[in-house]
Each structure stands twice: as C-alpha cells, then as structure tokens.
Design an enzyme around this catalytic site. Structure first.
Site, PDB file in Angstrom:
ATOM      1  N   ILE A 135      34.501 -10.751  22.246  1.00 11.45           N
ATOM      2  CA  ILE A 135      34.742 -10.834  23.807  1.00 11.45           C
ATOM      3  C   ILE A 135      35.886 -11.040  24.182  1.00 11.45           C
ATOM      4  O   ILE A 135      36.220 -10.380  25.278  1.00 11.45           O
ATOM      5  CB  ILE A 135      33.747 -12.157  23.934  1.00 11.45           C
ATOM      6  CG1 ILE A 135      32.333 -12.232  23.558  1.00 11.45           C
ATOM      7  CG2 ILE A 135      33.673 -12.628  25.372  1.00 11.45           C
ATOM      8  CD1 ILE A 135      31.542 -13.621  23.291  1.00 11.45           C
ATOM      9  N   LYS A 138      31.171 -27.007  20.613  1.00 13.11           N
ATOM     10  CA  LYS A 138      30.874 -26.465  21.872  1.00 13.11           C
ATOM     11  C   LYS A 138      30.533 -27.352  22.947  1.00 13.11           C
ATOM     12  O   LYS A 138      30.820 -27.305  24.284  1.00 13.11           O
ATOM     13  CB  LYS A 138      29.962 -25.400  21.691  1.00 13.11           C
ATOM     14  CG  LYS A 138      30.423 -24.202  21.025  1.00 13.11           C
ATOM     15  CD  LYS A 138      31.526 -23.087  21.560  1.00 13.11           C
ATOM     16  CE  LYS A 138      32.582 -22.797  20.957  1.00 13.11           C
ATOM     17  NZ  LYS A 138      33.650 -22.005  21.638  1.00 13.11           N
ATOM     18  N   SER A 197      29.362 -22.521  24.589  1.00  8.25           N
ATOM     19  CA  SER A 197      28.080 -21.852  23.997  1.00  8.25           C
ATOM     20  C   SER A 197      26.804 -23.027  24.501  1.00  8.25           C
ATOM     21  O   SER A 197      27.014 -23.866  24.672  1.00  8.25           O
ATOM     22  CB  SER A 197      28.146 -21.673  22.565  1.00  8.25           C
ATOM     23  OG  SER A 197      27.118 -21.348  22.037  1.00  8.25           O
ATOM     24  N   TYR A 214      29.518 -26.780  14.804  1.00  9.50           N
ATOM     25  CA  TYR A 214      29.749 -25.745  15.733  1.00  9.50           C
ATOM     26  C   TYR A 214      29.102 -26.132  17.058  1.00  9.50           C
ATOM     27  O   TYR A 214      29.898 -26.229  18.258  1.00  9.50           O
ATOM     28  CB  TYR A 214      29.167 -24.248  15.319  1.00  9.50           C
ATOM     29  CG  TYR A 214      29.221 -23.266  16.445  1.00  9.50           C
ATOM     30  CD1 TYR A 214      30.589 -22.834  16.838  1.00  9.50           C
ATOM     31  CD2 TYR A 214      28.245 -22.810  17.261  1.00  9.50           C
ATOM     32  CE1 TYR A 214      30.731 -21.663  17.791  1.00  9.50           C
ATOM     33  CE2 TYR A 214      28.268 -21.780  18.345  1.00  9.50           C
ATOM     34  CZ  TYR A 214      29.656 -21.331  18.659  1.00  9.50           C
ATOM     35  OH  TYR A 214      29.714 -20.330  19.361  1.00  9.50           O
TER      36      TYR A 214
HETATM   37  N1  NAP Z   1      29.199 -14.103  19.901  1.00 11.61           N
HETATM   38  C1  NAP Z   1      28.432 -14.956  20.402  1.00 11.61           C
HETATM   39  O1  NAP Z   1      27.188 -14.693  20.268  1.00 11.61           O
HETATM   40  C2  NAP Z   1      28.930 -16.202  21.167  1.00 11.61           C
HETATM   41  C3  NAP Z   1      27.903 -17.146  21.607  1.00 11.61           C
HETATM   42  C4  NAP Z   1      28.439 -18.131  22.407  1.00 11.61           C
HETATM   43  C5  NAP Z   1      29.522 -18.540  22.429  1.00 11.61           C
HETATM   44  N2  NAP Z   1      30.733 -17.660  21.881  1.00 11.61           N
HETATM   45  C6  NAP Z   1      32.270 -18.069  21.927  1.00 11.61           C
HETATM   46  O2  NAP Z   1      32.860 -16.945  22.327  1.00 11.61           O
HETATM   47  C7  NAP Z   1      34.047 -17.041  22.011  1.00 11.61           C
HETATM   48  C8  NAP Z   1      34.617 -15.670  21.361  1.00 11.61           C
HETATM   49  O3  NAP Z   1      33.819 -15.253  20.405  1.00 11.61           O
HETATM   50  P1  NAP Z   1      33.266 -13.896  19.707  1.00 11.61           P
HETATM   51  O4  NAP Z   1      32.091 -13.853  19.782  1.00 11.61           O
HETATM   52  O5  NAP Z   1      34.256 -12.917  20.523  1.00 11.61           O
HETATM   53  O6  NAP Z   1      33.827 -14.070  18.076  1.00 11.61           O
HETATM   54  P2  NAP Z   1      34.896 -13.167  17.314  1.00 11.61           P
HETATM   55  O7  NAP Z   1      34.656 -11.600  17.485  1.00 11.61           O
HETATM   56  O8  NAP Z   1      34.600 -13.837  15.877  1.00 11.61           O
HETATM   57  O9  NAP Z   1      36.439 -13.656  17.788  1.00 11.61           O
HETATM   58  C9  NAP Z   1      36.732 -14.898  17.295  1.00 11.61           C
HETATM   59  C10 NAP Z   1      38.500 -14.733  17.604  1.00 11.61           C
HETATM   60  O10 NAP Z   1      38.931 -15.950  17.461  1.00 11.61           O
HETATM   61  C11 NAP Z   1      39.965 -16.026  16.650  1.00 11.61           C
HETATM   62  N3  NAP Z   1      40.248 -17.106  15.856  1.00 11.61           N
HETATM   63  C12 NAP Z   1      39.385 -17.888  14.826  1.00 11.61           C
HETATM   64  N4  NAP Z   1      39.934 -18.605  14.101  1.00 11.61           N
HETATM   65  C13 NAP Z   1      41.316 -18.780  14.731  1.00 11.61           C
HETATM   66  C14 NAP Z   1      42.200 -19.714  14.421  1.00 11.61           C
HETATM   67  N5  NAP Z   1      42.187 -20.670  13.409  1.00 11.61           N
HETATM   68  N6  NAP Z   1      43.170 -19.526  15.214  1.00 11.61           N
HETATM   69  C15 NAP Z   1      43.484 -18.663  16.041  1.00 11.61           C
HETATM   70  N7  NAP Z   1      42.541 -17.867  16.247  1.00 11.61           N
HETATM   71  C16 NAP Z   1      41.384 -17.820  15.684  1.00 11.61           C
HETATM   72  C17 NAP Z   1      39.686 -14.628  15.953  1.00 11.61           C
HETATM   73  O11 NAP Z   1      40.847 -14.340  15.291  1.00 11.61           O
HETATM   74  P3  NAP Z   1      40.755 -13.314  14.010  1.00 11.61           P
HETATM   75  O12 NAP Z   1      40.403 -12.029  14.309  1.00 11.61           O
HETATM   76  O13 NAP Z   1      42.308 -13.282  13.373  1.00 11.61           O
HETATM   77  O14 NAP Z   1      39.966 -14.104  12.948  1.00 11.61           O
HETATM   78  C18 NAP Z   1      39.164 -13.786  17.183  1.00 11.61           C
HETATM   79  O15 NAP Z   1      40.192 -13.199  17.857  1.00 11.61           O
HETATM   80  C19 NAP Z   1      34.162 -18.225  21.056  1.00 11.61           C
HETATM   81  O16 NAP Z   1      34.725 -19.404  21.320  1.00 11.61           O
HETATM   82  C20 NAP Z   1      32.883 -18.490  20.710  1.00 11.61           C
HETATM   83  O17 NAP Z   1      32.263 -19.823  20.247  1.00 11.61           O
HETATM   84  C21 NAP Z   1      30.215 -16.534  21.301  1.00 11.61           C
END
Ligand code: NAP
Length: 269
Positions: free
Chosen positions: A8, A162, A131, A158
């Site tokens: 995202i 959130k 979330s 988690y």
């Molecule tokens: N996908 C869903 O269905 C969903 C639903 C509700 C909420 N969200 C929220 O949306 C946000 C983005 O999630 P996404 O789905 O896009 O996930 P994603 O594709 O897994 O991206 C997560 C990002 O966070 C970074 N990250 C993880 N651990 C980290 C750390 N220790 N220090 C710095 N950066 C770190 C990752 O870096 P690396 O690539 O280096 O690991 C990546 O850039 C999150 O806050 C998630 O909780 C997602």
C-alpha cells in the site's frame, strides 16, 4: 512516509509523486526502495526525493532516522505512518513485543520527533495506517508489552497494535487541537500485499480466502486522508474514504492517555 518500498505504501507514494509531492521514503532497505525512487523520478519532476533508513523495531534507529530527516532541512506537510508487520513474533531491540514496537512505539517516537517540523510547515497532517483488526483487541495487555509475542499467530498482538494506532491518533488530535496539524487513522481494506508473510504457513491460505482489494484500491483511503479529509475531522478513523466506527475500546480517552504516558516513558528510556 514509512514502508513505501512495497504494498500500500508504494502505491500511495507513487500517487503522491504524480500529484507533485516531494517525498522522503523511510524504510529498512535502500536497495528495496531504489526501484520506487526510480519510478518516482520517471513520473515527477518535483524531486529530489530521499531515502532515509529506519528499523522501526529499534528506537535508536528511529532517533538516527529523525536526525537524518531533520538534517534535510525540508518543510514537512504530511507524515504517513504506513509501515507495519503482522504475525512476526518476538521482541524489539528494546524488548517490547514485536507488533507493539514496530506498529506503535517506533511510529510514536518518529511522530514526536517530527512534530516541530510539522508545526513549522503547517497546515500539515499525520496519517496513521491502522486496521479494522483493532476490533479484535479486548484490552491492552500492559503486563505483556515487554515480553515476546505470546500467541502462535501473532494476530492478537497485531490487533492490539492497530488499536494503539487509533488511540494514538485520538491523543494527538486532542493535544494538537489548537494547531494546524490534523491527524487521521484509517483502515485500508483487506489488501493483497505481503503483510501476512510471517503468519504460520498453515494459517496463510485461510487469510487468503477473504476477498481482497488491489494495493491501488487499498491506497485510496490513505490518499483521501492526505488530500481530502477536512481538518475538522482530525482524530477520526476512516475506511472506504469516509469516517467509520471504532471499537468501544478505541474510544476510551483514559486508555488513550495511559497509552500516551506508557509510550512517552518507553521512548525516553
Ligand atoms: N494488507 C492489508 O490487508 C492490511 C489491512 C489492514 C491494515 N494494513 C496496514 O497497512 C499498512 C501497510 O501494509 P501493507 O499491506 O502494504 O504491507 P507490506 O506490503 O508488508 O508492507 C509493509 C511495509 O512495512 C515495512 N516494515 C516492516 N517492518 C519494518 C520495520 N521493522 N522497520 C521499518 N519498516 C518496516 C516493510 O518493509 P520491508 O519490505 O523491508 O519488510 C514494508 O515496506 C500496515 O500498517 C498494515 O498494518 C494492511
């Protein structure tokens, strides 16, 4: 913006670049972020854009990141706390439960350290990507926040992290009431990204059974909060680009205050 190398965050960053924003991409890996910086360079002349390293599971790394961001000496109009983990078990460098540390404590410290810059660049806004999983949290288990992840899936932890994103947003909105900094929490939808990569392999197929949005669709609510939400909606939680209801726990001012004081103490140690 944190976590812009993938998922995202990447789509949100590209959309902002198309709209003329200059970006500071804060993440773990310069190598993984470079392709996004390259894409941005193709679609926008507004640069230079920057990469600043951070490990959100290490408060010292967040402090180094803050020094680097402030040294760029740029105005800061939007902070997007997007990076997050789900299902990764363990403890942070300072021994906090992993999801609580990465998803709440690191972003809390980052935000605190950028408030003066956001203030001097106001009107400005803070976006906390939360979330709807926060509905699953039944309490903040204070006594477990400095222990390794207890559950096998990491999902209950988690949910708590959130919930903290929303409580933090509410506290910020209250404290920033007389400023021109507004803040928003949001649920992006259930989005097809790699967020669940650390959940035990047995559970992953179950999670994939849910209908999922594309990352482009998932970035819509972040973009709405960045560009279209009204300043007088500060403190609200959005889903599908409109204010949405939060769990009774997320609406408790006393819990938000306790979290604020706990986090301040954790970050000053
Ligand atoms: N996908 C869903 O269905 C969903 C639903 C509700 C909420 N969200 C929220 O949306 C946000 C983005 O999630 P996404 O789905 O896009 O996930 P994603 O594709 O897994 O991206 C997560 C990002 O966070 C970074 N990250 C993880 N651990 C980290 C750390 N220790 N220090 C710095 N950066 C770190 C990752 O870096 P690396 O690539 O280096 O690991 C990546 O850039 C999150 O806050 C998630 O909780 C997602």
């Amino acid at each position: 913006m944190t976590g812009a190398n993938t998922g995202i965050g990447r789509v949100t960053a590209l959309a902002l670049a198309r709209r003329g924003y200059r970006l500071i991409l804060v993440g773990r890996s310069a190598q993984k972020t470079q392709p996004v910086l390259d894409e941005i360079a193709h679609i926008s002349q507004a640069g230079p854009n920057h990469f600043v390293p951070v490990e959100l599971d290490d408060l010292d790394s967040v402090r180094r990141c803050l020094r680097q961001i402030l040294a760029l000496d740029l105005p800061l109009h939007v902070l997007v706390n997007n990076a997050g983990i789900a299902g990764l078990r363990g403890q942070t460098k300072q021994s906090y439960e992993m999801a609580f540390g990465v998803n709440h404590l690191g972003p809390f410290l980052l935000t605190q350290g950028l408030l003066n810059r956001l203030q001097s660049s106001s009107p400005s806004r803070i976006i906390n990507v939360s979330s709807r999983a926060h509905w699953m949290a039944r309490s903040i288990p204070w006594e477990l926040l400095q222990s390794p992840t207890r559950s096998l899936s990491g999902i209950p932890e988690y949910a708590v992290s959130k919930l903290c994103n929303i409580l933090f947003t509410k506290s910020l909105a209250k404290r920033l009431k007389h400023t021109e900094i507004s803040c928003f929490a949001l649920h992006p939808g259930v989005v097809a990204t790699d967020i669940w990569r650390s959940v035990p392999a047995l559970l992953r197929p179950l999670l994939r059974l849910r209908p999922m949005l594309s990352p482009e669709e998932g970035a819509a609510t972040s973009l709405h909060c960045i560009e279209n939400a009204a300043a007088d909606q500060s403190g609200l939680y959005f889903a599908q680009c409109r204010p949405a209801s939060i769990s009774p726990l997320a609406a408790q001012p006393a819990l938000a205050d306790r979290l604020w004081h706990f986090s301040e103490q954790a970050c000053s140690a």
